[in-house]
Design an enzyme around this catalytic site. Sequence first.
Site, PDB file in Angstrom:
ATOM      1  N   ASP A  10       1.982  -1.684  -5.342  1.00  0.00           N
ATOM      2  CA  ASP A  10       1.865  -2.175  -3.957  1.00  0.00           C
ATOM      3  C   ASP A  10       0.558  -1.662  -3.332  1.00  0.00           C
ATOM      4  OD1 ASP A  10       3.745   0.241  -1.934  1.00  0.00           O
ATOM      5  OD2 ASP A  10       2.692   0.517  -3.845  1.00  0.00           O
ATOM      6  N   ASP A  15      -2.531   3.210  -5.373  1.00  0.00           N
ATOM      7  CA  ASP A  15      -2.283   2.177  -6.391  1.00  0.00           C
ATOM      8  C   ASP A  15      -3.614   1.653  -6.927  1.00  0.00           C
ATOM      9  OD1 ASP A  15      -0.166   1.927  -4.080  1.00  0.00           O
ATOM     10  OD2 ASP A  15       0.857   1.191  -5.855  1.00  0.00           O
ATOM     11  N   ASN A  39       3.467  -0.813   0.693  1.00  0.00           N
ATOM     12  CA  ASN A  39       2.497  -0.221   1.639  1.00  0.00           C
ATOM     13  C   ASN A  39       2.087  -1.248   2.695  1.00  0.00           C
ATOM     14  OD1 ASN A  39       2.219   2.410   0.549  1.00  0.00           O
ATOM     15  ND2 ASN A  39       1.002   1.580  -1.134  1.00  0.00           N
ATOM     16  N   THR A 124       4.638   1.751  -9.419  1.00  0.00           N
ATOM     17  CA  THR A 124       4.118   2.704  -8.418  1.00  0.00           C
ATOM     18  C   THR A 124       4.370   2.216  -6.992  1.00  0.00           C
ATOM     19  OG1 THR A 124       1.925   1.684  -8.426  1.00  0.00           O
ATOM     20  CG2 THR A 124       2.306   3.504  -9.986  1.00  0.00           C
ATOM     21  N   ASN A 158       8.891  12.255   1.900  1.00  0.00           N
ATOM     22  CA  ASN A 158       7.673  12.181   2.720  1.00  0.00           C
ATOM     23  C   ASN A 158       7.803  11.188   3.870  1.00  0.00           C
ATOM     24  OD1 ASN A 158       7.553   9.893   1.156  1.00  0.00           O
ATOM     25  ND2 ASN A 158       5.488  10.264   0.352  1.00  0.00           N
ATOM     26  N   ASN A 166       8.541   5.093  -1.797  1.00  0.00           N
ATOM     27  CA  ASN A 166       8.886   3.988  -2.700  1.00  0.00           C
ATOM     28  C   ASN A 166      10.402   3.800  -2.819  1.00  0.00           C
ATOM     29  OD1 ASN A 166       6.234   3.311  -3.284  1.00  0.00           O
ATOM     30  ND2 ASN A 166       6.116   4.723  -5.018  1.00  0.00           N
ATOM     31  N   HIS A 280      -0.929  10.031  -5.512  1.00  0.00           N
ATOM     32  CA  HIS A 280       0.404   9.943  -6.126  1.00  0.00           C
ATOM     33  C   HIS A 280       0.433   9.029  -7.362  1.00  0.00           C
ATOM     34  CE1 HIS A 280       2.165  11.693  -2.425  1.00  0.00           C
ATOM     35  NE2 HIS A 280       1.416  10.853  -1.751  1.00  0.00           N
ATOM     36  N   ASP A 281       0.016   7.790  -7.211  1.00  0.00           N
ATOM     37  CA  ASP A 281       0.230   6.772  -8.251  1.00  0.00           C
ATOM     38  C   ASP A 281      -0.592   7.031  -9.504  1.00  0.00           C
ATOM     39  OD1 ASP A 281       0.519   4.130  -5.759  1.00  0.00           O
ATOM     40  OD2 ASP A 281       1.985   5.559  -6.524  1.00  0.00           O
TER      41      ASP A 281
HETATM   42  O1  RIB Z   1       5.157   8.225  -1.596  1.00  0.00           O
HETATM   43  C1  RIB Z   1       3.957   7.814  -2.204  1.00  0.00           C
HETATM   44  C2  RIB Z   1       4.070   6.404  -2.670  1.00  0.00           C
HETATM   45  O2  RIB Z   1       4.231   5.554  -1.536  1.00  0.00           O
HETATM   46  C3  RIB Z   1       2.797   5.898  -3.380  1.00  0.00           C
HETATM   47  O3  RIB Z   1       3.165   4.950  -4.344  1.00  0.00           O
HETATM   48  C4  RIB Z   1       2.023   5.245  -2.273  1.00  0.00           C
HETATM   49  O4  RIB Z   1       1.207   4.167  -2.766  1.00  0.00           O
HETATM   50  C5  RIB Z   1       3.117   4.684  -1.420  1.00  0.00           C
HETATM   51  O5  RIB Z   1       3.469   3.436  -1.958  1.00  0.00           O
HETATM   52 CA    CA Z   2       2.187   2.730  -4.383  1.00  0.00          CA
END
Ligand code: RIB
Ligand code: CA
Length: 354
Positions: A10, A15, A39, A124, A158, A166, A280-281
Amino acid sequence: VAQKIILDCDPGIDDALAIAFAVGHPGLELCGITTVAGNVGLDLTTSNAQRVCEFIGAAGMPVTPGSPAPLLRPLVDARGVHGDTGLGGVRLPSPMARPSGGHAIDFLIETIGAAPGEITLVATGPLTNIALAVRREPRLVSQVRDFVIMGGSAGRGNVTPAAEFNIATDPEAAAIVFRAGWTVTMVGLDVTLQAQATAQVRDQMRVLGRLAGELLLPGLERYATDMDPLPALPKAGGQAAEEDLEAAGPVAQAAGHPARLATQAAAQQSGREPGGPPVHDVCAVAHVADARLLGCIPARVEVETMGRWTSGMTVTDFRAPAAGCNALVATEIDVSAFWELALGTYARLAAAMS
Ligand code: RIB
Ligand code: CA
């Protein structure tokens, strides 16, 4: 021989960096991208995936759109973190190509089914497409070589104290995915919050030509700087207006006043930790490239879908008997080795682009 992967994502700043990593790493062969709302909306996540692929020299990459919304819930996006375009300060030309025809679910089922045991599926974003795909073709769980997600957390969330974005965006889809019968490698906040693009990391990126100048840095710097202007503060004592709550995101919708909570939520999700924004991804894709980066432990993971305060929580039981485990949960990351690999991969891609 390179490991074949499909990335369901996303885009989203991190990403986009995961796509660049997958294209740049010599040990990976990105066979296709499927997109999902998360996102930002599906049209944007799709065009973002396309514009990134065209920019990094992967113009022919099949990009197939999937679900425009979570299975049951309205989409609560993360524009507060990734910006209205979904790519922060990145300004890439609109894609030349149109998205591939068909639906992401059919692309996943047909591509993986045609090469059983060969393709690692990496997700992701919210797991909406993956849930629909395994419902339509349950054999998918045994046809993938492996299944790796960025998502969840054995500890804090988060977007709420309990849930990671996600999973929180589509808890019902995640519940289906974790119960589908495969082993989910869960690369969650436990490790990804440590993969911060610090000022030192960003300085090392500055020599990477257009890749850094037009993608990596404008993406990360937006991620790291302040959020969009917060919704106007409602009058003291008044209730926050519906649209303010809507705009402020899930934490605020969970309880009370948007401004304060949205700052906290957006800051948490974007990881405005002292070090810098967490990518993160990229951690999920890097794990496929080099499994030594992460330490993973078998566990039983169940996804909360009903909790008033805990919806989207990945409830992780490391004490489950082996037969009950449905996940390998990443609990450790070699941060310096991760950045060494990521920067080396981006350097290779930058050289190929020049
Ligand atoms: O929590 C982080 C995730 O949420 C990552 O994949 C970021 O791109 C958002 O989608
Ligand atoms: Ca993502």
